[in-house]
Design a protein around this motif. Structure first.
Motif, mmCIF file in Angstrom:
data_model
loop_
_atom_site.group_PDB
_atom_site.id
_atom_site.type_symbol
_atom_site.label_atom_id
_atom_site.label_comp_id
_atom_site.label_asym_id
_atom_site.label_seq_id
_atom_site.Cartn_x
_atom_site.Cartn_y
_atom_site.Cartn_z
ATOM 1 N N LEU A 22 -5.488 4.773 40.080
ATOM 2 C CA LEU A 22 -5.420 3.853 41.208
ATOM 3 C C LEU A 22 -5.541 2.452 40.646
ATOM 4 O O LEU A 22 -6.525 2.125 39.972
ATOM 5 N N ARG A 23 -4.541 1.614 40.917
ATOM 6 C CA ARG A 23 -4.522 0.270 40.348
ATOM 7 C C ARG A 23 -4.216 -0.744 41.454
ATOM 8 O O ARG A 23 -3.853 -0.372 42.568
ATOM 9 N N TYR A 24 -4.344 -2.032 41.136
ATOM 10 C CA TYR A 24 -4.027 -3.044 42.139
ATOM 11 C C TYR A 24 -3.460 -4.293 41.471
ATOM 12 O O TYR A 24 -3.713 -4.585 40.304
ATOM 13 N N ALA A 50 -8.572 0.463 38.935
ATOM 14 C CA ALA A 50 -9.812 0.846 39.614
ATOM 15 C C ALA A 50 -10.285 2.218 39.156
ATOM 16 O O ALA A 50 -11.469 2.438 38.927
ATOM 17 N N VAL A 51 -9.338 3.170 39.041
ATOM 18 C CA VAL A 51 -9.657 4.534 38.625
ATOM 19 C C VAL A 51 -8.549 5.009 37.697
ATOM 20 O O VAL A 51 -7.372 4.830 37.995
ATOM 21 N N TRP A 53 -2.314 -2.269 46.342
ATOM 22 C CA TRP A 53 -2.850 -1.094 45.666
ATOM 23 C C TRP A 53 -1.710 -0.160 45.305
ATOM 24 O O TRP A 53 -0.760 0.010 46.082
ATOM 25 N N THR A 54 -1.783 0.441 44.126
ATOM 26 C CA THR A 54 -0.707 1.301 43.653
ATOM 27 C C THR A 54 -1.254 2.644 43.190
ATOM 28 O O THR A 54 -2.332 2.722 42.595
ATOM 29 N N ALA A 55 -0.494 3.691 43.481
ATOM 30 C CA ALA A 55 -0.774 5.015 42.925
ATOM 31 C C ALA A 55 0.100 5.163 41.685
ATOM 32 O O ALA A 55 1.317 5.282 41.787
ATOM 33 N N ASP A 56 -0.529 5.130 40.527
ATOM 34 C CA ASP A 56 0.183 5.199 39.248
ATOM 35 C C ASP A 56 0.144 6.666 38.805
ATOM 36 O O ASP A 56 -0.800 7.117 38.156
ATOM 37 N N SER A 57 1.177 7.422 39.159
ATOM 38 C CA SER A 57 1.064 8.878 39.133
ATOM 39 C C SER A 57 0.895 9.469 37.740
ATOM 40 O O SER A 57 0.082 10.371 37.531
ATOM 41 N N ALA A 76 -14.611 8.931 37.447
ATOM 42 C CA ALA A 76 -13.841 9.702 38.423
ATOM 43 C C ALA A 76 -12.460 10.040 37.866
ATOM 44 O O ALA A 76 -11.929 9.346 36.997
ATOM 45 N N ARG A 77 -11.894 11.124 38.379
ATOM 46 C CA ARG A 77 -10.581 11.566 37.912
ATOM 47 C C ARG A 77 -9.706 11.979 39.102
ATOM 48 O O ARG A 77 -10.174 12.600 40.055
ATOM 49 N N LEU A 78 -8.426 11.645 38.994
ATOM 50 C CA LEU A 78 -7.378 12.054 39.927
ATOM 51 C C LEU A 78 -6.373 12.904 39.154
ATOM 52 O O LEU A 78 -6.438 13.001 37.926
#
Length: 677
Positions: free
Chosen positions: A397-399, A443-444, A388-392, A461-463
């Motif tokens: 959110l990706r994998y 994922a998001v 899983w990766t946080a793609d800033s 959803a949003r980050l």
């Protein structure tokens, strides 16, 4: 449009005054260009989320020191994300990144627009008489700036218009805290913790109480020095990962450290405290160049898996932000934030290779050789082996998934394929011969300019600029949602997002602690970076629901007409350099759009810095994504020839240009990769 500098024909443009909300690093005083007459002024338009902007801050440090009596660098902070508009957030970023020059807080992009900036980072040079003499986008301009500064010194000393002396910078007081902008945390086998104390350029080992300091690794000064704990030096270290015991025995170190600003990986031996460099040269990898020379003409400069690999000590890296030991690959996976890719480091072989990503910035799913990332800054592996990766920069959110990996065992004793003898006290180590099929999924998240604070179904959803990910005991994913000041949770089974905690100060990472019992329930130890501390956060049975809305980056749009749009990228090679055309055209232009249908023609990559685009009918707005590169080398000032072993330089910039399609709109779009007035 390829330009050469011609001082006899350049247009003298008076530099617009500097307008914003407030000034930082000036002792509370405002600064005007009139007061800076007699100085060379370099305006750096930046935003603190942008890794390329952070690269430029480091590129400018030597110039700032060398020309301290005649050069005044002014950072113009022009925000991308909503969080970056906050006064306290800007102040924190100036301290975090050790910005040692005045900074103008420009939340409404007033000065950004006055200087026609279109990208982060953008640089503008103002001469001692107050005229703009050069502008450029992207990174890698330090060598050219040094030449230009020398030219301006000579010109204005002769005219008597250069004034030497101190500038307006007033350093702020740094808080006296044990941790200073910590980045990542690692749980150690004995229950203690290792923390990357990024602002102090060191690592701290803490006791299980997460407060008592047991050891410090590094002397606290910025640098790249190997040695024991007392002399080693780091530069804003971030990610940490523990190697399996059998691997540690073979390589002689236990922890791999992402030494971000040094562009290297380091190895830390927990037994004796020694630090060694295990990957990277200390120089930044520049996209589109190999050993500082442009690659073969016609190559699309893609980073297909295996295209950028070799002995780890010889391969240049670019701001590695996080590291993770992966059982799926039996290697250390590296989030290479600086060029928007994910790499794989094999400590046993001492090699490193691109694992996934094309080095184009954006959100695009697909195979490893097709996917686009955007400043990946956090890594975690779940029980199935997915990463899983946080793609800033895409607030995503990706994998990464692996299929059909062919795994073999290194037997004890002789390993004929590797040509080495294995220590008899090492356990068998399963290692992949081939990673198999690799795919990247989201994922998001939506894209580079979409963010927010919204829970619910993943598609809505949003980050906002997440920097860390952690797998929770129930298999869900905790997200350090940094610019929202929150810990979010993604439930893969239901494809839903909730919120575990909020009102945190720029959380950047977390680890699960506790035994999962009534007396010692699972909880998170969160790196609350802007508060310079670690904070314990409960893991509630049910996430709360938050909906503060979805947002998009707000910047002035460019009005264009439907039909043909002529794209023209300006590039001026610095004095003493010429385009490196020894292997063909040394320029490259990549164009795409959101939505993709906005462009009827002209998308894709090809040589050259001009392109005829076709804006489709039926659209009212969209975004043009443009990447331009040019390679120039130091050449003979008389003949213009490039010596065989000349130093070469790669110039690159990515633009995201919001456009409105209107009747009577522009039919031409001109951007400067490096221009002169």
């Amino acid at each position: 449009m390829l330009l050469t500098r011609d001082v006899t024909t350049k247009t003298r443009v008076r530099a617009p005054e500097l307008v914003g909300r407030r000034w930082l690093n000036t002792g509370g005083k405002d600064v005007t260009l009139q007061e800076l007459r007699g100085k060379i002024v370099l305006l750096d338009f930046w935003t603190f989320c942008c890794i390329n902007c952070l690269h430029v801050l480091d590129e400018l440090r030597p110039l700032e020191e060398k020309y301290s009596d005649i050069l005044v660098i002014i950072g113009v902070h022009s925000p991308k994300f909503e969080f970056e508009r906050s006064e306290s957030a800007v102040e924190t970023a100036v301290s975090r990144y050790e910005v040692q020059h005045p900074v103008l807080d420009d939340p409404n992009l007033d000065t950004w627009q006055a200087y026609a900036a279109r990208a982060w980072p953008t640089l503008a040079v103002v001469d001692p008489e107050g005229y703009v003499v050069a502008n450029m986008s992207g990174e890698g301009h330090a060598a050219g700036l040094a030449v230009l500064i020398e030219e301006l010194i000579a010109e204005h000393e002769e005219k008597g218009t250069l004034h030497r002396g101190d500038g307006p910078y007033v350093p702020p007081a740094a808080p006296e805290t044990e941790l200073y902008f910590p980045g990542k945390v690692l749980r150690l086998p004995d229950g203690g913790f290792l923390v990357s104390d990024s602002g102090h350029h060191r690592l701290l080992e803490l006791a299980p109480d997460a407060e008592t300091v047991r050891r410090r690794f590094g002397d606290g000064e910025r640098g790249l020095v190997d040695g024991d704990a007392a002399v080693a030096r780091f530069s804003e270290p971030q990610g940490l990962t523990l190697l399996p015991a059998a691997v540690s025995k073979r390589v002689g170190y236990h922890v791999v450290v992402a030494d971000t600003v040094n562009h290297v990986l380091r190895g830390l031996n927990l037994d004796d405290g020694s630090v060694i460099t295990i990957a990277g040269t200390g120089e930044q990898y520049m996209v589109g160049a190999v050993d500082n020379v442009a690659i073969e003409p016609g190559e699309p400069r893609r980073a297909d898996r295996g295209a950028y690999d070799g002995p780890a000590a010889t391969i240049k890296l670019s701001s590695p932000w996080d590291v993770l030991w992966s059982e799926s690959t039996r290697t250390v996976v590296v989030a290479m934030a600086g060029n928007h890719t994910v790499w794989s480091f094999d400590p046993l072989e001492g090699t490193i290779a691109n694992l996934a990503g094309t080095m184009n910035e954006g959100l695009l799913d697909g195979s490893a050789g097709e996917a686009w990332f955007a400043q990946t800054s956090g890594l975690a592996a779940d029980a199935s082996g997915r990463i899983w990766t946080a793609d800033s920069e895409t607030s995503a959110l990706r994998y990464i998934e692996f299929e059909d990996a062919d795994v073999y065992l290194d037997e004890l004793g002789e390993d004929p394929e590797a040509g080495r003898t294995i220590s008899p006290d090492a356990a068998e180590i399963a290692r992949p011969r081939d990673f198999g099929s690799i795919s990247v999924r989201t994922a998001v998240g939506e894209g580079l300019f979409d963010f927010g604070f919204r829970d619910g179904p993943a598609e809505a959803a949003r980050l906002q600029h997440p920097l860390g990910v952690t797998v929770l005991p129930d298999g869900s994913i905790a997200i350090a949602d940094t610019y929202n000041g929150a810990i979010r949770r993604y439930d893969p089974a239901r494809a839903e997002v909730g919120t575990l905690a909020r009102d945190l100060a720029e959380p950047s990472d977390a680890v699960v602690v506790g035994e999962g019992t009534d007396n010692d329930p699972f909880h998170l130890l969160v790196v609350e970076s802007a508060a310079h501390r670690l904070t314990r956060v409960a893991i509630p049975a049910h996430a709360q629901t938050v909906d503060d809305g979805a947002k998009s980056t707000s910047r002035p749009s460019t009005d264009v007409a439907a039909g043909t749009l002529a794209l023209d990228i300006g590039f001026v090679a610095p004095t003493g350099q010429k385009l490196d055309d020894r292997y063909g055209d040394p320029t490259w232009l990549q164009v795409s759009s959101t939505p993709p249908e906005l462009l009827g023609e002209g998308s894709g990559g090809a040589e050259g810095l001009t392109r005829k685009l076709s804006i489709s009918d039926g659209f009212t707005e969209g975004i043009l994504h443009i990447t331009a590169r040019a390679a120039a080398c130091d050449g003979d000032p008389v003949t213009g020839e490039v010596p065989e072993h000349a130093a070469c330089h790669l110039y690159q910039q990515d633009w995201g240009i919001p456009v409105r399609v209107v009747e009577g709109g522009a039919t031409e779009l001109a951007l400067d990769l490096r221009g002169a007035s």
